[in-house]
Design a protein around this motif. Sequence first.
Motif, PDB file in Angstrom:
ATOM      1  N   TYR A 207     -47.707  88.460 114.940  1.00  0.00           N
ATOM      2  CA  TYR A 207     -47.193  88.235 113.455  1.00  0.00           C
ATOM      3  C   TYR A 207     -47.944  89.109 112.523  1.00  0.00           C
ATOM      4  O   TYR A 207     -49.149  89.014 112.537  1.00  0.00           O
ATOM      5  N   GLU A 208     -47.360  89.910 111.550  1.00  0.00           N
ATOM      6  CA  GLU A 208     -47.937  90.672 110.891  1.00  0.00           C
ATOM      7  C   GLU A 208     -47.997  90.045 109.325  1.00  0.00           C
ATOM      8  O   GLU A 208     -47.036  89.942 108.932  1.00  0.00           O
ATOM      9  N   THR A 209     -48.906  89.642 108.923  1.00  0.00           N
ATOM     10  CA  THR A 209     -49.317  88.938 107.736  1.00  0.00           C
ATOM     11  C   THR A 209     -49.053  89.692 106.550  1.00  0.00           C
ATOM     12  O   THR A 209     -49.117  91.133 106.643  1.00  0.00           O
ATOM     13  N   GLY A 210     -49.119  89.282 105.485  1.00  0.00           N
ATOM     14  CA  GLY A 210     -49.241  90.057 104.200  1.00  0.00           C
ATOM     15  C   GLY A 210     -50.384  90.277 103.338  1.00  0.00           C
ATOM     16  O   GLY A 210     -50.411  90.471 102.415  1.00  0.00           O
ATOM     17  N   ASP A 211     -51.419  89.973 104.339  1.00  0.00           N
ATOM     18  CA  ASP A 211     -52.833  89.992 103.739  1.00  0.00           C
ATOM     19  C   ASP A 211     -53.756  90.923 104.193  1.00  0.00           C
ATOM     20  O   ASP A 211     -53.673  91.515 105.461  1.00  0.00           O
ATOM     21  N   LEU A 212     -54.502  91.461 103.258  1.00  0.00           N
ATOM     22  CA  LEU A 212     -55.888  92.310 103.701  1.00  0.00           C
ATOM     23  C   LEU A 212     -56.816  91.452 104.215  1.00  0.00           C
ATOM     24  O   LEU A 212     -57.192  90.429 103.681  1.00  0.00           O
ATOM     25  N   GLY A 213     -57.542  92.177 105.251  1.00  0.00           N
ATOM     26  CA  GLY A 213     -58.935  91.505 105.638  1.00  0.00           C
ATOM     27  C   GLY A 213     -60.040  92.308 106.195  1.00  0.00           C
ATOM     28  O   GLY A 213     -59.627  93.600 106.545  1.00  0.00           O
ATOM     29  N   GLU A 214     -60.973  91.710 106.558  1.00  0.00           N
ATOM     30  CA  GLU A 214     -61.825  92.582 107.281  1.00  0.00           C
ATOM     31  C   GLU A 214     -62.915  91.433 107.954  1.00  0.00           C
ATOM     32  O   GLU A 214     -62.658  90.348 107.913  1.00  0.00           O
ATOM     33  N   LEU A 215     -63.718  91.950 109.116  1.00  0.00           N
ATOM     34  CA  LEU A 215     -64.475  91.130 109.767  1.00  0.00           C
ATOM     35  C   LEU A 215     -65.933  91.429 109.352  1.00  0.00           C
ATOM     36  O   LEU A 215     -66.273  92.477 109.109  1.00  0.00           O
ATOM     37  N   ASP A 216     -66.922  90.378 109.126  1.00  0.00           N
ATOM     38  CA  ASP A 216     -67.805  90.427 108.576  1.00  0.00           C
ATOM     39  C   ASP A 216     -68.903  90.801 109.716  1.00  0.00           C
ATOM     40  O   ASP A 216     -68.365  91.129 110.902  1.00  0.00           O
ATOM     41  N   SER A 217     -70.192  90.836 109.401  1.00  0.00           N
ATOM     42  CA  SER A 217     -71.170  91.176 110.400  1.00  0.00           C
ATOM     43  C   SER A 217     -71.256  90.251 111.528  1.00  0.00           C
ATOM     44  O   SER A 217     -71.830  90.469 112.796  1.00  0.00           O
ATOM     45  N   ASP A 218     -70.918  88.885 111.489  1.00  0.00           N
ATOM     46  CA  ASP A 218     -70.906  87.967 112.525  1.00  0.00           C
ATOM     47  C   ASP A 218     -69.375  87.967 113.321  1.00  0.00           C
ATOM     48  O   ASP A 218     -69.025  87.202 114.024  1.00  0.00           O
ATOM     49  N   GLY A 219     -68.589  89.046 112.530  1.00  0.00           N
ATOM     50  CA  GLY A 219     -67.213  88.888 113.373  1.00  0.00           C
ATOM     51  C   GLY A 219     -66.227  87.734 112.819  1.00  0.00           C
ATOM     52  O   GLY A 219     -65.369  87.658 113.413  1.00  0.00           O
ATOM     53  N   ARG A 220     -66.397  87.235 111.536  1.00  0.00           N
ATOM     54  CA  ARG A 220     -65.817  86.254 111.141  1.00  0.00           C
ATOM     55  C   ARG A 220     -64.673  87.000 110.036  1.00  0.00           C
ATOM     56  O   ARG A 220     -65.362  87.994 109.636  1.00  0.00           O
ATOM     57  N   LEU A 221     -63.461  86.595 109.855  1.00  0.00           N
ATOM     58  CA  LEU A 221     -62.484  87.083 108.957  1.00  0.00           C
ATOM     59  C   LEU A 221     -62.743  86.573 107.525  1.00  0.00           C
ATOM     60  O   LEU A 221     -63.172  85.664 107.439  1.00  0.00           O
ATOM     61  N   ARG A 222     -62.656  87.852 106.939  1.00  0.00           N
ATOM     62  CA  ARG A 222     -62.809  87.711 105.416  1.00  0.00           C
ATOM     63  C   ARG A 222     -61.218  88.020 104.810  1.00  0.00           C
ATOM     64  O   ARG A 222     -61.274  89.084 104.777  1.00  0.00           O
ATOM     65  N   VAL A 223     -60.658  87.410 104.176  1.00  0.00           N
ATOM     66  CA  VAL A 223     -59.411  87.538 103.606  1.00  0.00           C
ATOM     67  C   VAL A 223     -59.659  88.298 102.219  1.00  0.00           C
ATOM     68  O   VAL A 223     -60.176  87.653 101.380  1.00  0.00           O
ATOM     69  N   LEU A 224     -59.175  89.574 102.025  1.00  0.00           N
ATOM     70  CA  LEU A 224     -59.388  90.039 100.762  1.00  0.00           C
ATOM     71  C   LEU A 224     -58.447  89.999  99.738  1.00  0.00           C
ATOM     72  O   LEU A 224     -58.519  90.388  98.522  1.00  0.00           O
ATOM     73  N   GLY A 225     -57.126  89.592 100.096  1.00  0.00           N
ATOM     74  CA  GLY A 225     -56.294  89.189  99.215  1.00  0.00           C
ATOM     75  C   GLY A 225     -54.622  90.031  99.689  1.00  0.00           C
ATOM     76  O   GLY A 225     -54.809  90.301 100.904  1.00  0.00           O
ATOM     77  N   ARG A 226     -53.691  89.558  99.005  1.00  0.00           N
ATOM     78  CA  ARG A 226     -52.582  89.944  99.507  1.00  0.00           C
ATOM     79  C   ARG A 226     -52.297  91.648  99.356  1.00  0.00           C
ATOM     80  O   ARG A 226     -52.845  92.505  98.606  1.00  0.00           O
ATOM     81  N   VAL A 227     -51.467  92.193 100.374  1.00  0.00           N
ATOM     82  CA  VAL A 227     -51.135  93.551 100.344  1.00  0.00           C
ATOM     83  C   VAL A 227     -50.479  94.041  98.978  1.00  0.00           C
ATOM     84  O   VAL A 227     -50.604  94.952  98.412  1.00  0.00           O
ATOM     85  N   ASP A 228     -49.613  93.180  98.507  1.00  0.00           N
ATOM     86  CA  ASP A 228     -48.942  93.429  97.364  1.00  0.00           C
ATOM     87  C   ASP A 228     -49.675  92.708  96.046  1.00  0.00           C
ATOM     88  O   ASP A 228     -48.984  92.804  95.375  1.00  0.00           O
ATOM     89  N   ASP A 229     -50.912  92.516  96.238  1.00  0.00           N
ATOM     90  CA  ASP A 229     -51.642  91.978  94.980  1.00  0.00           C
ATOM     91  C   ASP A 229     -52.616  93.190  94.603  1.00  0.00           C
ATOM     92  O   ASP A 229     -53.524  92.793  93.839  1.00  0.00           O
ATOM     93  N   VAL A 230     -52.327  94.441  94.912  1.00  0.00           N
ATOM     94  CA  VAL A 230     -53.237  95.655  94.468  1.00  0.00           C
ATOM     95  C   VAL A 230     -52.578  95.919  93.208  1.00  0.00           C
ATOM     96  O   VAL A 230     -51.403  96.233  92.835  1.00  0.00           O
ATOM     97  N   ILE A 231     -53.585  95.779  92.153  1.00  0.00           N
ATOM     98  CA  ILE A 231     -53.345  96.178  90.737  1.00  0.00           C
ATOM     99  C   ILE A 231     -53.657  97.516  90.559  1.00  0.00           C
ATOM    100  O   ILE A 231     -54.598  98.003  90.686  1.00  0.00           O
ATOM    101  N   ILE A 232     -52.474  98.289  90.111  1.00  0.00           N
ATOM    102  CA  ILE A 232     -52.987  99.860  89.874  1.00  0.00           C
ATOM    103  C   ILE A 232     -52.995 100.098  88.138  1.00  0.00           C
ATOM    104  O   ILE A 232     -51.941  99.769  87.375  1.00  0.00           O
ATOM    105  N   THR A 233     -54.047 100.194  87.720  1.00  0.00           N
ATOM    106  CA  THR A 233     -54.613 100.052  86.143  1.00  0.00           C
ATOM    107  C   THR A 233     -55.200 101.319  85.680  1.00  0.00           C
ATOM    108  O   THR A 233     -56.107 101.613  86.310  1.00  0.00           O
ATOM    109  N   GLY A 234     -54.788 102.023  85.158  1.00  0.00           N
ATOM    110  CA  GLY A 234     -55.305 103.400  84.477  1.00  0.00           C
ATOM    111  C   GLY A 234     -55.450 104.392  85.801  1.00  0.00           C
ATOM    112  O   GLY A 234     -56.559 105.025  85.562  1.00  0.00           O
ATOM    113  N   GLY A 235     -54.549 104.026  86.915  1.00  0.00           N
ATOM    114  CA  GLY A 235     -54.842 105.198  87.798  1.00  0.00           C
ATOM    115  C   GLY A 235     -55.866 104.421  88.742  1.00  0.00           C
ATOM    116  O   GLY A 235     -55.904 105.013  90.140  1.00  0.00           O
ATOM    117  N   LEU A 236     -56.568 103.553  88.498  1.00  0.00           N
ATOM    118  CA  LEU A 236     -57.373 102.899  89.456  1.00  0.00           C
ATOM    119  C   LEU A 236     -56.828 101.721  90.218  1.00  0.00           C
ATOM    120  O   LEU A 236     -56.025 100.974  89.806  1.00  0.00           O
TER     121      LEU A 236
END
Length: 380
Positions: free
Chosen positions: A257-286
């Motif tokens: 299942y392809e989730t709608g979340d962004l994530g990464e694995l930390d140095s211990d290999g544990r999942l860290r969820v960074l937020g929703r794919v569609d929760d990126v805010i583009i403000t002033g070009g950033l």
Amino acid sequence: MTIEPLLKALSEALHGEGPAVQIAPDGTFTLIPQTGLGLPTDSDTDIAAVVLTSGSTGTPKRTMLSVEALAASSVGTAMALRGEGQWLLALPMNYVAGLQVLVRSLFAGTRPWTMDLSGGFTPEAFTEAAQELTDNTRFTSLVPTQLTRLLTNPTAETLTVLRRFNAILLGGGPINPVLLEAARGAGLNIVTTYGMSETCGGAVYDGVPLDGVQLAIRDGRVLLGGDVVAAGYLENAELTAASFFTEEHDGELVRWYETGDLGELDSDGRLRVLGRVDDVIITGGLKVSAGAVTDGLHRVQGVREAFVVPVPSQEWGQQVAAMVVGSCSLAELLAGAGAVMEPQLVPKTVVFVSELPLLGNGKPDRTAILATLTEAAHAL
């Protein structure tokens, strides 16, 4: 309302001897024959339950959970928690986290105790229900808002019943690290969970996949695979095809299942969820991650809960806006946020509330929050 008829119907479905069960918000349920689920005629998959997704990020979908998927999830949970026991149901049964309390109880052969939610979730009602548990091994599932309420000026009775749980599963949204630290400091065994209706609820506990669950990060997006993955969406073949797929993994065919979340694995290999794919805010070009802003606000002294969304801005295109539950002032919030975040992450619009508006499953009501913050931004 007695749950005995529901438990009987669920038991029959989990044994492959009855139709699928779909629970309504009021606790009533309907039975859906296997022939009415739209599965291929040659399919040997038995669907035990049809559950609504939370709808927190869009229109709710009806997710079909098979007997195999629910069994795999239940076994994985029992292994992660080192045993089975009696569960307290403190979440609505029509969502996956509530349904799973009933399913795990049936697989374990224990009787769940249901909390009276007719008056909403209150520490008093939770404490009263928890005192009725009789098994020595006890579990419950909560969302962060519920735990926040339980630990805000708690009574001795509430702390006592919370400490008696062998584990309290906590998921359904971003967790304030201060809340987590306070809970564990108070002697509570909190297990953070990550998952969704499409994975039979929590599939990753404290950053580690349950036994039999596969975890992958592709292009920054979180993917979950294994037997816990749902059969698809009822009467929505197009969305099913877009969200689920099967491919070889370590020499075996795995359903993903392809989730709608962004994530990464930390140095211990544990999942860290960074937020929703569609929760990126583009403000002033950033590009700004709403999840990163939420994490930063949670580190500000006095902030108990925060929910961050983008709101339209004539000047910036979008701007960062936050709804906050806390004891700090606006000046203290902005100063604290500025000390832990880069300037573009600090919210330009902030609305303080005593409680976040919630959906029926206890998750923040994104639509209502967005409407309030958009109105507040336009009033500035």
